[in-house]
Motif scaffolding. Structure first.
Motif, mmCIF file in Angstrom:
data_model
loop_
_atom_site.group_PDB
_atom_site.id
_atom_site.type_symbol
_atom_site.label_atom_id
_atom_site.label_comp_id
_atom_site.label_asym_id
_atom_site.label_seq_id
_atom_site.Cartn_x
_atom_site.Cartn_y
_atom_site.Cartn_z
ATOM 1 N N ARG A 1 1.489 -21.157 -15.510
ATOM 2 C CA ARG A 1 0.703 -20.547 -14.437
ATOM 3 C C ARG A 1 1.406 -20.691 -13.089
ATOM 4 N N ALA A 2 2.148 -21.779 -12.908
ATOM 5 C CA ALA A 2 2.901 -21.941 -11.668
ATOM 6 C C ALA A 2 3.913 -20.818 -11.511
ATOM 7 N N ALA A 3 4.576 -20.474 -12.595
ATOM 8 C CA ALA A 3 5.543 -19.372 -12.548
ATOM 9 C C ALA A 3 4.857 -18.050 -12.209
ATOM 10 N N ILE A 4 3.675 -17.813 -12.790
ATOM 11 C CA ILE A 4 2.942 -16.575 -12.522
ATOM 12 C C ILE A 4 2.425 -16.550 -11.085
ATOM 13 N N LEU A 5 1.926 -17.691 -10.612
ATOM 14 C CA LEU A 5 1.431 -17.763 -9.237
ATOM 15 C C LEU A 5 2.558 -17.574 -8.225
ATOM 16 N N MET A 6 3.708 -18.157 -8.489
ATOM 17 C CA MET A 6 4.841 -17.977 -7.592
ATOM 18 C C MET A 6 5.272 -16.509 -7.545
ATOM 19 N N THR A 7 5.142 -15.829 -8.666
ATOM 20 C CA THR A 7 5.444 -14.396 -8.695
ATOM 21 C C THR A 7 4.468 -13.627 -7.814
ATOM 22 N N ALA A 8 3.168 -13.976 -7.892
ATOM 23 C CA ALA A 8 2.166 -13.334 -7.034
ATOM 24 C C ALA A 8 2.419 -13.651 -5.565
ATOM 25 N N TRP A 9 2.861 -14.874 -5.277
ATOM 26 C CA TRP A 9 3.173 -15.277 -3.902
ATOM 27 C C TRP A 9 4.320 -14.439 -3.341
ATOM 28 N N VAL A 10 5.350 -14.214 -4.142
ATOM 29 C CA VAL A 10 6.465 -13.371 -3.702
ATOM 30 C C VAL A 10 5.998 -11.930 -3.529
ATOM 31 N N ALA A 11 5.110 -11.464 -4.412
ATOM 32 C CA ALA A 11 4.577 -10.105 -4.281
ATOM 33 C C ALA A 11 3.832 -9.949 -2.964
ATOM 34 N N ALA A 12 3.059 -10.961 -2.561
ATOM 35 C CA ALA A 12 2.344 -10.913 -1.288
ATOM 36 C C ALA A 12 3.318 -10.853 -0.120
ATOM 37 N N ASP A 13 4.454 -11.535 -0.253
ATOM 38 C CA ASP A 13 5.471 -11.532 0.798
ATOM 39 C C ASP A 13 6.128 -10.159 0.943
ATOM 40 N N LEU A 14 6.067 -9.360 -0.108
ATOM 41 C CA LEU A 14 6.661 -8.021 -0.076
ATOM 42 C C LEU A 14 5.768 -7.002 0.627
ATOM 43 N N GLY A 15 4.483 -7.342 0.852
ATOM 44 C CA GLY A 15 3.571 -6.436 1.550
ATOM 45 C C GLY A 15 2.319 -6.155 0.744
ATOM 46 N N ASP A 16 1.303 -5.585 1.398
ATOM 47 C CA ASP A 16 0.022 -5.336 0.735
ATOM 48 C C ASP A 16 0.121 -4.298 -0.379
ATOM 49 N N VAL A 17 0.932 -3.255 -0.178
ATOM 50 C CA VAL A 17 1.068 -2.235 -1.217
ATOM 51 C C VAL A 17 1.732 -2.813 -2.470
ATOM 52 N N PRO A 18 2.882 -3.492 -2.355
ATOM 53 C CA PRO A 18 3.449 -4.128 -3.552
ATOM 54 C C PRO A 18 2.506 -5.144 -4.189
ATOM 55 N N LEU A 19 1.750 -5.882 -3.361
ATOM 56 C CA LEU A 19 0.815 -6.859 -3.906
ATOM 57 C C LEU A 19 -0.288 -6.171 -4.707
#
Length: 456
Positions: free
Chosen positions: A256-274
């Motif tokens: 889950r840490a790996a999946i959450l870190m992926t979501a965290w990076v997605a948020a850093d890419l912007g609202d549309v990518p998230l």
């Protein structure tokens, strides 16, 4: 006491008679039940997605946090399946159901504590993802309400594990079908007819999950009474069940840490990518649960076979299910490629989100054959009770994955300038690397003999 089977102890590697039929009997209902769980989230995504980008992005953050809060306890299902199946294979049905009842008591205790923590800390949890203020507001609303469904989610895990251990995958299917149907109806009525927005979606899901939990408890209690098992909690055995689940908890936390870190990076890419990533991860979860049907069959079959000292049957079933896992992954990949332009229309009315999602789904499709193998191997080793090795391996995989993800994070500004679609494709390629790493680790473990431990 269980004993490790020495290498070369058996030379009969032919599949036992009826193994195909037995695996199908377990896997088909498990498949239909498993896809119902991500369908809860997919229904939320489809309904909430038409409220706006902020609502969908908020759902992405909240669902990642909620699934983490619940799925770290997935050992309640997996560990219970292995324990119950081993006792069943050894001919100890009363002991099997007693171990399961202790799991339910443990799930209730863990669920209540987790609900309090998540409900109180909802805003700080959502802020960790770094989404925009509007999306974070929506995420907080959804997560705070959904927290009250966590006890039901954990009870469902434990009760389902009991039934799977008893080789019953049909009852969880019935519960999931009823629950999913109620979830769709409630969400639509509460979101649109009652005008509650994202809060209505959360409330509808809580009601549906709690109802499912109560139904499954009733089924388990009937079986316990029929077998003469005690329904009262036994603190020592409940504690033992918790200790048994620690390695699987560590394994799940690392994943889950790996999946959450992926979501965290997605948020850093912007609202549309998230927003697009949230839907892509939801679809990946749907497909993962579909492929995981073989893993459920592997857990139940492996636990029962090893409990009955059947090493040859365990090996034969593992090879057969790996073959099925690969080809099911190929079939799913082809279907996803054929629908990658259609699916985004269901989940969002925003053209930029649709375009980014369509591109990401092609990468999701490419991952599926590998995922099919990973999930089967995971199920076999969980069914064998090889939790400690699974914990070590997943921690190692996550440690290797972090630098890969960090490279994507470090180039977030460049990726944003190249467009949401390109950024999301790069992120999902990184996630694909995680699946390949898991396949290498699990395959290495399964090739040996140390996990083949027999007896109740």
């Amino acid at each position: 006491m269980p004993t490790a089977q020495p290498p070369g102890a058996t030379t009969d590697d032919s599949p036992p008679t009826g193994i195909h039929r037995e695996i199908l009997r377990l896997a088909v209902p498990a498949f239909l039940a498993l896809v119902a769980e991500p369908l809860f989230l997919m229904a939320d995504s489809a309904i909430v997605g038409h409220l706006g980008v902020n609502e969908l992005a908020g759902l992405g953050v909240a669902s990642a946090a909620l699934l983490t809060a619940a799925n770290i306890y997935v050992f309640l299902a997996y560990g219970t399946t292995a324990l119950v199946a081993r006792q069943l294979g050894a001919g100890r049905q009363a002991d099997a159901i007693s171990a399961g009842v202790d799991g339910i008591w443990l799930s209730i205790a863990l669920g209540l504590v987790t609900t309090v923590v998540v409900a109180i800390a909802a805003r700080p949890i959502c802020d960790v993802f770094g989404a925009g203020a509007a999306a974070a507001d929506q995420a907080t609303t959804y997560l705070r309400i959904s927290a009250f469904g966590i006890p039901g989610m954990l009870v469902i895990l434990a009760a389902t594990g009991i039934l799977r251990g008893f080789q019953d995958t049909r009852t969880p299917l019935l519960a999931a079908t009823i629950g999913f149907t109620c979830n769709i109806v409630l969400n639509f009525l509460l979101v649109y007819a009652a005008g509650l927005g994202i809060a209505g979606s959360a409330l509808g899901t809580v009601i549906a999950q709690t109802g499912m939990a109560l139904g499954l408890i009733w089924v388990v209690l009937r079986r316990a009474r029929r077998l003469g098992a005690s329904l009262h909690p036994h603190p020592g055995r409940v504690l033992a069940a918790a200790v048994f689940g620690i390695p699987l908890l560590v394994r799940t936390l690392a994943l889950r840490a790996a999946i959450l870190m992926t979501a965290w990076v997605a948020a850093d890419l912007g609202d549309v990518p998230l927003a697009a990533h949230q839907v892509a991860m939801t679809i990946f979860g749907f497909l993962a649960f579909a492929l995981d049907a073989l893993a459920i069959a592997a857990q139940a079959f492996t636990g029962k076979a090893l409990g009955a000292n059947d090493i040859a049957g365990t090996r034969a079933a593992t090879r057969l299910m790996l073959w099925w896992g690969w080809w099911m992954g190929v079939v799913v990949a082809v279907l996803l490629i054929g629908t990658h332009r259609l699916l985004p229309l269901i989940f969002s009315s925003d053209p930029t989100v649709r375009h980014a999602l369509g591109a990401a789904l092609l990468v999701v499709a490419a991952i599926q054959p590998v995922a099919g193998l990973v999930f089967v191997l995971d199920g076999v080793l969980i069914g064998a009770g090889d939790g400690r090795a699974l914990a070590y391996l997943q921690v190692a995989v996550t440690v290797v994955f972090v630098p890969i993800l960090w490279v994507v994070h470090a180039h977030a500004a460049v990726l944003r300038s190249d467009g949401a679609s390109y950024a999301l494709v790069v992120l999902w390629c990184a996630f694909g690397a995680l699946m390949v790493l898991r396949l290498i680790a699990l395959g290495w473990r399964a090739r040996g003999d140390r996990w083949l431990v027999t007896g109740a």
